[in-house]
Design a protein around this motif. Sequence first.
Motif, mmCIF file in Angstrom:
data_model
loop_
_atom_site.group_PDB
_atom_site.id
_atom_site.type_symbol
_atom_site.label_atom_id
_atom_site.label_comp_id
_atom_site.label_asym_id
_atom_site.label_seq_id
_atom_site.Cartn_x
_atom_site.Cartn_y
_atom_site.Cartn_z
ATOM 1 N N ASN A 67 0.759 -1.189 -0.009
ATOM 2 C CA ASN A 67 0.110 -0.069 -0.102
ATOM 3 C C ASN A 67 0.731 1.385 0.215
ATOM 4 N N LYS A 68 2.205 1.118 0.379
ATOM 5 C CA LYS A 68 3.199 2.449 0.428
ATOM 6 C C LYS A 68 3.287 2.719 -1.170
ATOM 7 N N VAL A 69 3.543 1.501 -1.848
ATOM 8 C CA VAL A 69 3.816 1.766 -3.415
ATOM 9 C C VAL A 69 2.644 2.200 -4.001
ATOM 10 N N THR A 70 1.408 1.671 -3.624
ATOM 11 C CA THR A 70 0.044 1.928 -4.236
ATOM 12 C C THR A 70 -0.051 3.387 -4.190
ATOM 13 N N GLU A 71 0.284 3.719 -2.906
ATOM 14 C CA GLU A 71 0.077 5.442 -2.783
ATOM 15 C C GLU A 71 1.255 6.296 -3.628
ATOM 16 N N GLU A 72 2.339 5.570 -3.770
ATOM 17 C CA GLU A 72 3.165 6.216 -4.678
ATOM 18 C C GLU A 72 2.599 6.240 -6.017
ATOM 19 N N ILE A 73 2.002 5.209 -6.549
ATOM 20 C CA ILE A 73 1.412 4.982 -7.884
ATOM 21 C C ILE A 73 0.282 5.933 -8.133
ATOM 22 N N ASN A 74 -0.447 6.000 -6.995
ATOM 23 C CA ASN A 74 -1.682 6.968 -7.062
ATOM 24 C C ASN A 74 -1.531 8.247 -6.947
ATOM 25 N N SER A 75 -0.335 8.958 -6.538
ATOM 26 C CA SER A 75 -0.042 9.931 -6.253
ATOM 27 C C SER A 75 0.641 10.634 -7.591
ATOM 28 N N PHE A 76 1.262 9.741 -8.201
ATOM 29 C CA PHE A 76 1.820 9.824 -9.577
ATOM 30 C C PHE A 76 0.931 9.966 -10.587
ATOM 31 N N ALA A 77 -0.056 8.871 -10.328
ATOM 32 C CA ALA A 77 -1.001 8.655 -11.607
ATOM 33 C C ALA A 77 -1.945 10.043 -11.716
ATOM 34 N N ALA A 78 -2.431 10.633 -10.420
ATOM 35 C CA ALA A 78 -3.223 11.797 -10.409
ATOM 36 C C ALA A 78 -2.755 12.937 -10.916
ATOM 37 N N ILE A 79 -1.491 13.114 -10.750
ATOM 38 C CA ILE A 79 -0.612 14.295 -11.576
ATOM 39 C C ILE A 79 -0.502 14.072 -12.864
ATOM 40 N N ASN A 80 -0.355 12.858 -13.531
ATOM 41 C CA ASN A 80 -0.276 12.471 -14.834
ATOM 42 C C ASN A 80 -1.301 11.893 -15.627
ATOM 43 N N HIS A 81 -2.567 12.173 -14.976
ATOM 44 C CA HIS A 81 -3.667 11.639 -15.775
ATOM 45 C C HIS A 81 -3.885 10.037 -16.029
ATOM 46 N N LEU A 82 -3.256 9.265 -14.999
ATOM 47 C CA LEU A 82 -3.020 7.849 -15.298
ATOM 48 C C LEU A 82 -3.886 7.035 -14.347
#
Length: 83
Positions: A51-66
């Motif tokens: 879930n730590k990595v999931t949080e990283e992905i979701n933060s990155f995804a939100a910024i980059n529309h992924l």
Amino acid sequence: MSVHEEISKKTNKTWGIIQTYRKLDEKREAEIEKVILQCQNNEAFSVDQINKVTEEINSFAAINHLPSRKFVTKQMVEEAAQN
């Protein structure tokens, strides 16, 4: 700057974003596989790192529309371990 250079610059930036997202997703999948194996071997396990990595992905995804990823629960791991 020419149109070709601008297009190349944008393409390279997009490629870099996709590569970063893929690497984070691969890291998450590796963590999931590790935890599933621990569960199958009746070892204690935690979903915290997943879930730590999931949080990283979701933060990155939100910024980059992924697309975002779901957070993983112990119940999800236990169900996956049984299959």
